[in-house]
Design a protein around this motif. Structure first.
Motif, PDB file in Angstrom:
ATOM      1  N   UNK A 216       0.803  -1.275  -0.152  1.00 19.08           N
ATOM      2  CA  UNK A 216      -0.063  -0.006  -0.124  1.00 19.08           C
ATOM      3  C   UNK A 216       0.704   1.296  -0.125  1.00 19.08           C
ATOM      4  N   UNK A 217       1.984   1.147   0.799  1.00 17.64           N
ATOM      5  CA  UNK A 217       2.927   2.453   0.775  1.00 17.64           C
ATOM      6  C   UNK A 217       3.646   2.621  -0.584  1.00 17.64           C
ATOM      7  N   UNK A 218       4.168   1.540  -1.275  1.00 15.74           N
ATOM      8  CA  UNK A 218       5.102   1.690  -2.163  1.00 15.74           C
ATOM      9  C   UNK A 218       4.487   1.327  -3.780  1.00 15.74           C
ATOM     10  N   UNK A 219       3.328   0.689  -3.728  1.00 12.22           N
ATOM     11  CA  UNK A 219       2.880   0.229  -5.036  1.00 12.22           C
ATOM     12  C   UNK A 219       3.482  -0.830  -5.510  1.00 12.22           C
ATOM     13  N   UNK A 220       4.405  -1.404  -4.873  1.00  8.54           N
ATOM     14  CA  UNK A 220       4.864  -2.701  -5.195  1.00  8.54           C
ATOM     15  C   UNK A 220       3.992  -3.909  -4.770  1.00  8.54           C
ATOM     16  N   UNK A 221       3.493  -4.931  -5.737  1.00  4.68           N
ATOM     17  CA  UNK A 221       2.656  -5.940  -5.369  1.00  4.68           C
ATOM     18  C   UNK A 221       3.035  -6.658  -3.993  1.00  4.68           C
ATOM     19  N   UNK A 222       1.760  -7.022  -3.405  1.00  2.60           N
ATOM     20  CA  UNK A 222       2.056  -8.119  -2.254  1.00  2.60           C
ATOM     21  C   UNK A 222       2.596  -9.240  -2.773  1.00  2.60           C
ATOM     22  N   UNK A 223       3.319  -9.992  -2.133  1.00  6.48           N
ATOM     23  CA  UNK A 223       4.154 -11.097  -2.477  1.00  6.48           C
ATOM     24  C   UNK A 223       5.414 -11.218  -3.429  1.00  6.48           C
ATOM     25  N   UNK A 224       5.793  -9.907  -3.826  1.00  4.96           N
ATOM     26  CA  UNK A 224       6.773  -9.827  -4.703  1.00  4.96           C
ATOM     27  C   UNK A 224       8.172 -10.210  -4.041  1.00  4.96           C
ATOM     28  N   UNK A 225       9.077 -11.010  -4.555  1.00  2.00           N
ATOM     29  CA  UNK A 225      10.122 -11.448  -3.848  1.00  2.00           C
ATOM     30  C   UNK A 225      11.135 -10.419  -3.460  1.00  2.00           C
ATOM     31  N   UNK A 226      11.681 -10.352  -2.412  1.00  4.64           N
ATOM     32  CA  UNK A 226      12.612  -9.434  -1.802  1.00  4.64           C
ATOM     33  C   UNK A 226      13.860 -10.295  -1.873  1.00  4.64           C
ATOM     34  N   UNK A 227      14.936  -9.863  -2.726  1.00  2.00           N
ATOM     35  CA  UNK A 227      16.291 -10.691  -2.963  1.00  2.00           C
ATOM     36  C   UNK A 227      17.379  -9.503  -1.921  1.00  2.00           C
ATOM     37  N   UNK A 228      18.240 -10.388  -1.280  1.00  2.00           N
ATOM     38  CA  UNK A 228      18.945  -9.696  -0.712  1.00  2.00           C
ATOM     39  C   UNK A 228      20.165  -9.160  -1.669  1.00  2.00           C
ATOM     40  N   UNK A 229      20.268  -7.871  -1.319  1.00  2.00           N
ATOM     41  CA  UNK A 229      21.190  -7.018  -2.168  1.00  2.00           C
ATOM     42  C   UNK A 229      22.666  -6.877  -1.688  1.00  2.00           C
ATOM     43  N   UNK A 230      23.134  -5.533  -2.131  1.00  2.15           N
ATOM     44  CA  UNK A 230      24.643  -5.279  -1.775  1.00  2.15           C
ATOM     45  C   UNK A 230      24.626  -3.842  -1.422  1.00  2.15           C
ATOM     46  N   UNK A 231      25.860  -3.620  -1.012  1.00  2.00           N
ATOM     47  CA  UNK A 231      26.404  -2.131  -0.950  1.00  2.00           C
ATOM     48  C   UNK A 231      26.190  -1.531  -2.362  1.00  2.00           C
ATOM     49  N   UNK A 232      26.147  -0.163  -2.430  1.00  2.00           N
ATOM     50  CA  UNK A 232      26.315   0.794  -3.545  1.00  2.00           C
ATOM     51  C   UNK A 232      27.272   0.285  -4.689  1.00  2.00           C
ATOM     52  N   UNK A 233      28.558   0.372  -3.989  1.00  2.00           N
ATOM     53  CA  UNK A 233      29.654  -0.208  -4.888  1.00  2.00           C
ATOM     54  C   UNK A 233      29.408  -1.320  -5.734  1.00  2.00           C
ATOM     55  N   UNK A 234      29.040  -2.332  -4.941  1.00  2.00           N
ATOM     56  CA  UNK A 234      28.965  -3.757  -5.501  1.00  2.00           C
ATOM     57  C   UNK A 234      27.770  -3.613  -6.459  1.00  2.00           C
TER      58      UNK A 234
END
Length: 494
Positions: free
Chosen positions: A224-242
């Motif tokens: 509701x806050x972001x407009x990203x559909x509920x259930x969308x997978x969240x993948x572990x990211x990296x620091x900005x340089x990587x």
């Protein structure tokens, strides 16, 4: 080919920088579908640099809503988040921030580095970087513990706050952000004994997984806050340089991405941990079996902005290109102190030669950055890092065509300019792995090269003496290890 790498699939890359929060939507062929950003503000006071963590979430949520406004929800296949390296805060057990975010360059914890090093010296040596730096997360955590009174707090890296809000509950941190907090990247655990010796209580630190791991899915409240559909997978990211490295596609062993912004940052790929006794190069843990060695200089395009504030850089570049000057300026962005490709707190700017007028002085700075860039790669090669693979140029400095050609000539090797190289794009590429694509496969499909520049052998031969004079001067001043300078000379004479 995975369905994730088709035009129907859309992957989200979310980037928390210093000045803005950015969301990009990229399809599986690398086409930029949508992008939006919101500004971030901070507070600087001497060595201190803080931001309001709630602003991170609000800005990123607004950027997501704008970017996703015209995209069918069923096309969204996954997301990943990057953030600044070493930025931390304390939060309560519900994820509510208890402190400001201490930013990546906050230097208040300088007095705590000795405690961190004494407690974990053997681990830091085993991980190849030898010792902590004042702006790293562990010294800042020790400062927070000594200067606040939150007995039931949790440490969060900048990205951890966002993934917590997206999932609706705490999820593990990624190993890339955890590096500067002392995470043992080889054994893949927190070094509990050493951290306890430093004064870090049990239960304060998050669980940690490798980048590319699926952490969970977007909850209804975050949707509701972001407009990203509920259930969308969240993948572990990296620091900005990587993340920028992934966005440039520099993922095969020996490949490097050179990011020229205010400072120069080099990130590469290796199948083995690269160890640096001098502590200026350190490795992130990438997805799969990749190691991501690299370093961040205190020199770069910021030296140009400092010397020529408000100047017409296009006109200066055209005038500089016509000079043929080989004067070299050491392009420190500040008054003193270097951290890569050598550590020298007392390093100060200097000029070799006698540039006449603004155009030659400007050219001396451009050439100085190119020489420093070559020295970075020679230093990496000296350490045994694979350094002879493809090289991509990204960052604001890559928008200057003459500077890119000058860098290729000084390096004596081809350089490629990606079409959309930024941290958020790298996170979109990483997000594609949630649907089953391998990271290198996703990068091959989604990273588009705009142009490849080849060096002019005659110009390389003319510029190499300036490079060797530059390394000799750094050695004479006691900043550069003579062994590295000798290695650089041997490489130049091959």
């Amino acid at each position: 080919m995975s369905d994730a790498l088709t035009a129907d699939a859309v992957h989200l890359g979310l980037d928390l920088g210093t000045q803005s929060a950015r969301a990009v939507a990229v399809d599986g062929t690398g086409r930029l579908v949508a992008a939006a950003s919101r500004p971030l503000t901070g507070r600087r006071d001497g060595a201190r640099h803080e931001q309001d963590p709630e602003q991170w979430w609000e800005a990123l949520a607004a950027a997501c809503r704008e970017a996703l406004a015209g995209i069918a929800p069923e096309r969204i296949s996954g997301l990943a988040v990057d953030a600044t390296s070493g930025t931390v805060l304390l939060a309560d057990r519900s994820g509510r921030p208890l402190t400001p975010g201490l930013m990546y360059d906050d230097g208040r914890a300088r007095a705590y580095t000795a405690r961190a090093d004494e407690a974990g010296a053997a681990v830091w040596r085993a991980l190849g970087y030898g010792r902590m730096q004042p702006s790293w997360a562990l010294p800042k955590l020790l400062w927070l513990l000594d200067n606040t009174d939150f007995p039931d707090a949790r440490l969060l890296h900048q990205a951890d706050l966002i993934t917590w809000r997206l999932a609706g509950h705490q999820v593990p941190a990624d190993a890339s952000h955890a590096l500067k907090t002392g995470y043992h990247l080889v054994e893949e655990r927190w070094p509990d004994t050493e951290l306890a010796r430093a004064g870090v209580p049990a239960g304060l630190l998050p669980d940690v997984v490798r980048p590319g791991t699926v952490l969970g899915t977007v909850c209804a409240g975050a949707a509701a806050a972001t407009g990203i559909p509920a259930g969308t997978p969240i993948v572990a990211g990296t620091t900005d340089g990587c993340a920028a490295q992934i966005g440039a596609g520099a993922l095969t062993p020996g490949a490097w991405n050179s990011v020229l912004g205010t400072t120069l940052v080099l990130k590469g790929a290796s199948r083995h941990l690269v160890q640096d006794p001098g502590g200026v190069v350190y490795c992130h843990r990438g997805p799969g079996d990749l190691w991501l060695p690299g370093g961040a200089s205190s020199s770069g395009a910021g030296a140009v902005a400092r010397r020529f504030p408000g100047a017409d850089l296009d006109a200066l570049t055209a005038a500089a290109a016509a000079t043929g000057s080989t004067a070299v300026a050491y392009p420190l962005t500040g008054a003193s102190g270097e951290r890569f490709p050598f550590r020298a707190p007392d390093a100060t700017p200097f000029v070799l030669g006698e540039p006449a007028g603004d155009a030659e002085e400007f050219h001396a700075l451009l050439l100085g950055v190119a020489c420093l860039e070559r020295l970075c790669l020679d230093h990496l090669d000296h350490l045994g890092a694979p350094a002879d693979g493809p090289l991509t140029l990204t960052g604001g400095g890559a928008r200057n065509p003459y500077w890119c050609r000058l860098r290729a000539d000084v390096l004596g090797r081809p350089v490629s300019l990606p079409e959309h190289a930024e941290s958020a794009t790298g996170m979109a590429v990483l997000a594609a792995t949630a649907s089953g694509a391998g990271l290198e496969e996703a990068a091959a499909a989604m990273v588009r090269v705009r142009e490849t520049l080849h060096p002019d052998p005659a110009r390389t031969a003319r510029l190499l003496p300036a490079y060797l004079d530059f390394t000799d001067e750094l050695t004479r001043r006691g900043w550069l290890d003579p062994a590295v300078a000798a290695h650089a000379r041997r490489k130049a004479e091959q």
